[in-house]
Design a protein around this motif. Structure first.
Motif, short mmCIF file in Angstrom:
data_model
loop_
_atom_site.label_atom_id
_atom_site.label_comp_id
_atom_site.label_asym_id
_atom_site.label_seq_id
_atom_site.Cartn_x
_atom_site.Cartn_y
_atom_site.Cartn_z
N ALA A 1 0.72 -1.16 -0.07
CA ALA A 1 -0.22 0.00 0.08
C ALA A 1 0.71 1.24 -0.06
CB ALA A 1 -1.00 0.21 1.27
N ALA A 2 2.05 1.18 -0.09
CA ALA A 2 3.15 2.35 -0.15
C ALA A 2 2.41 3.31 -1.44
CB ALA A 2 4.44 1.93 -0.39
N GLY A 3 2.35 4.40 -0.95
CA GLY A 3 1.99 5.33 -1.75
C GLY A 3 0.42 5.38 -2.33
N GLU A 4 -0.45 4.44 -1.73
CA GLU A 4 -1.79 4.19 -2.03
C GLU A 4 -2.64 4.44 -1.03
OE1 GLU A 4 -2.26 0.76 -3.98
OE2 GLU A 4 -0.50 1.01 -5.74
N GLY A 5 -2.01 4.88 0.39
CA GLY A 5 -2.95 4.98 1.43
C GLY A 5 -2.98 3.87 2.34
N GLU A 6 -3.68 3.96 3.42
CA GLU A 6 -3.81 2.98 4.31
C GLU A 6 -4.93 1.80 3.90
OE1 GLU A 6 -4.35 1.98 9.04
OE2 GLU A 6 -4.72 3.81 8.24
N ASP A 7 -4.72 0.57 4.01
CA ASP A 7 -5.47 -0.45 3.73
C ASP A 7 -6.37 -0.68 4.89
OD1 ASP A 7 -7.12 -2.42 2.59
OD2 ASP A 7 -5.28 -3.66 1.92
N THR A 8 -7.68 -0.24 4.70
CA THR A 8 -8.58 -0.24 5.94
C THR A 8 -9.66 -1.31 5.96
OG1 THR A 8 -9.91 1.15 5.05
CG2 THR A 8 -8.28 1.93 6.36
N ARG A 9 -9.36 -2.49 4.73
CA ARG A 9 -10.22 -3.31 4.87
C ARG A 9 -10.34 -4.63 5.69
NH1 ARG A 9 -8.56 -5.68 -1.06
NH2 ARG A 9 -6.42 -5.17 -0.05
N GLN A 10 -11.33 -5.38 5.85
CA GLN A 10 -11.44 -6.26 6.75
C GLN A 10 -10.24 -7.37 6.77
OE1 GLN A 10 -13.91 -5.82 9.32
NE2 GLN A 10 -14.20 -4.06 8.38
N VAL A 11 -10.09 -8.07 7.90
CA VAL A 11 -9.14 -9.21 7.81
C VAL A 11 -9.99 -10.41 8.35
CG1 VAL A 11 -7.10 -10.24 8.97
CG2 VAL A 11 -7.16 -7.85 8.14
N LEU A 12 -9.76 -11.47 7.64
CA LEU A 12 -10.63 -12.78 7.86
C LEU A 12 -9.54 -13.76 8.74
CD1 LEU A 12 -13.00 -14.64 7.66
CD2 LEU A 12 -12.00 -15.44 5.48
N TRP A 13 -9.91 -14.23 9.77
CA TRP A 13 -9.12 -15.19 10.42
C TRP A 13 -10.05 -16.42 10.66
CZ3 TRP A 13 -4.92 -12.98 13.99
CH2 TRP A 13 -4.11 -14.19 14.32
N VAL A 14 -9.43 -17.66 10.20
CA VAL A 14 -10.29 -18.90 10.37
C VAL A 14 -9.34 -19.86 11.04
CG1 VAL A 14 -11.28 -20.67 8.91
CG2 VAL A 14 -11.10 -18.23 7.98
N GLN A 15 -10.24 -20.46 12.04
CA GLN A 15 -9.52 -21.59 12.90
C GLN A 15 -10.44 -22.82 12.78
OE1 GLN A 15 -9.31 -19.08 16.56
NE2 GLN A 15 -7.09 -20.01 16.61
N ASP A 16 -9.84 -23.86 12.57
CA ASP A 16 -10.57 -25.03 12.92
C ASP A 16 -10.49 -25.54 14.56
OD1 ASP A 16 -8.25 -26.25 13.58
OD2 ASP A 16 -8.40 -27.99 12.15
N ARG A 17 -11.74 -26.43 14.92
CA ARG A 17 -11.88 -26.55 16.25
C ARG A 17 -10.40 -27.18 16.98
NH1 ARG A 17 -16.48 -30.79 17.16
NH2 ARG A 17 -17.53 -28.90 16.47
N ALA A 18 -9.70 -27.97 16.24
CA ALA A 18 -8.41 -28.53 16.87
C ALA A 18 -7.41 -27.22 17.03
CB ALA A 18 -7.68 -29.66 16.01
N ALA A 19 -7.29 -26.19 16.22
CA ALA A 19 -6.25 -25.20 16.30
C ALA A 19 -7.05 -24.26 17.66
CB ALA A 19 -6.26 -24.29 15.05
N ILE A 20 -8.28 -23.97 17.75
CA ILE A 20 -8.68 -23.43 18.79
C ILE A 20 -8.27 -23.95 20.09
CG2 ILE A 20 -10.97 -22.41 19.94
CD1 ILE A 20 -12.04 -22.11 17.04
N ARG A 21 -8.64 -25.34 20.27
CA ARG A 21 -8.31 -25.93 21.45
C ARG A 21 -6.76 -25.95 21.76
NH1 ARG A 21 -10.00 -30.36 19.79
NH2 ARG A 21 -7.88 -31.55 19.25
N LYS A 22 -6.17 -26.30 20.71
CA LYS A 22 -4.55 -26.04 20.99
C LYS A 22 -4.07 -24.65 21.29
CE LYS A 22 -3.12 -30.22 18.45
NZ LYS A 22 -2.18 -30.67 19.34
N GLY A 23 -4.40 -23.61 20.69
CA GLY A 23 -3.83 -22.09 20.54
C GLY A 23 -4.58 -21.08 21.32
N GLY A 24 -6.01 -21.50 21.29
CA GLY A 24 -6.76 -20.45 21.70
C GLY A 24 -7.19 -19.39 20.57
N ARG A 25 -8.41 -18.64 20.88
CA ARG A 25 -8.71 -17.76 19.74
C ARG A 25 -7.95 -16.64 19.93
NH1 ARG A 25 -14.67 -18.90 18.83
NH2 ARG A 25 -15.20 -20.81 19.89
N PRO A 26 -8.18 -15.65 18.77
CA PRO A 26 -7.25 -14.33 18.64
C PRO A 26 -8.09 -13.50 19.82
CG PRO A 26 -8.00 -15.27 16.49
CD PRO A 26 -8.62 -16.02 17.35
N CYS A 27 -7.29 -12.71 20.47
CA CYS A 27 -7.66 -12.03 21.64
C CYS A 27 -7.55 -10.39 21.11
CB CYS A 27 -6.43 -11.94 22.85
SG CYS A 27 -6.96 -10.94 24.30
N LEU A 28 -8.69 -9.97 21.03
CA LEU A 28 -8.77 -8.69 20.53
C LEU A 28 -7.83 -7.56 21.23
CD1 LEU A 28 -12.58 -8.23 19.63
CD2 LEU A 28 -10.72 -8.39 18.06
#
Length: 256
Positions: A63-90
């Motif tokens: 985005a250099a020279g084009e302004g900040e990218d303010t679009r959404q970010v998608l974060w996907v986890q399967d159940r095993a990943a959540i159990r092992k590492g937890g959910r993203p903490c806002l």
């Protein structure tokens, strides 16, 4: 053949300049792959941390020279990943991402792969981050190839974290091994935690030589804390097939 054609002098050949690209990866590179994988232990959050740092580095450099990218970010986890590492903490996310994170908790790896592929089709997303634990059968070379093609077709980048997984066949354009590393002392309080730091090994890439780096997140900017080991750059790892590839991926060559 006529005498005139035999006696004519050939035109001098033009020598075109050849500029070899720098084989060493660096933060802030203008060349960013659309599909990357990060292999990391589940118990130390190094995979998710490095994925987020690499994603923000790509968004900033592109985005250099084009302004900040303010679009959404998608974060996907399967159940095993959540159990092992937890959910993203806002509260632990960078402030500019807290209000634009879309989190998907998938029951199975198949559901997670479906959500990832659908997210890559949405150009209103800045990027997609995924976490899948282990080596599920659903995440085959064919499935990874679908993710690569979808990301490249729609222009949305994917960083897929592989928790407690062994490197297998994949079409990912960059593949990393990540481990947590000691942080440098905090600037104003030596007893406080310093910036997040990772020991990162790039063991496969299309356009870069393999190597190892110490990377840190300095106030939201990915920094290179230590130069790569030149011996590692010169001697690819035969176990990980650690060498730059041109054209098709190594996995595609194996299947050919």
């Amino acid at each position: 053949m006529s005498r005139s054609s035999m006696s004519s002098k050939p035109s001098p050949a033009r020598v075109l300049p050849r500029t070899a690209p720098d084989p060493r990866w660096r933060p802030g590179s203008p060349v960013q792959p659309f599909h990357s994988e990060i292999f990391a232990p589940a118990g130390e959050a190094s995979g998710a941390g490095l994925a987020l740092a690499l994603a923000r580095d790509a968004m900033t450099s592109l985005a250099a020279g084009e302004g900040e990218d303010t679009r959404q970010v998608l974060w996907v986890q399967d159940r095993a990943a959540i159990r092992k590492g937890g959910r993203p903490c806002l509260a632990g996310l960078p402030q500019d991402l807290r209000h634009r994170l879309i989190h998907v908790a998938a029951a199975t790896p198949e559901d997670a792969l479906f959500a990832l592929e659908e997210g890559l089709k949405c150009r209103d997303l800045a990027c997609v981050i995924g976490e899948i634990a282990g080596n599920p059968k659903a995440l085959s070379f064919t499935a990874s190839r679908r993710l690569s093609l979808t990301a490249e077709k729609h222009g949305v980048r994917l960083w897929l974290v592989r928790l407690d997984a062994a490197p297998d066949l994949s079409s990912a354009r960059m593949r990393w091994q990540a481990r947590a590393a000691p942080s440098a002392p905090a600037r104003w309080d030596a007893a406080a935690p310093g910036p997040a730091t990772w020991q990162a090994e790039l063991f496969r890439a299309r356009t870069h030589a393999p190597g190892q780096w110490s990377l840190s997140d300095d106030a939201g900017t990915l920094r290179l804390a230590r130069e790569p080991d030149l011996d590692t750059l010169a001697a690819p790892d035969p176990v990980h097939l650690a060498r730059p590839t041109v054209g098709r991926s190594l996995a595609a060559r194996i299947h050919a």
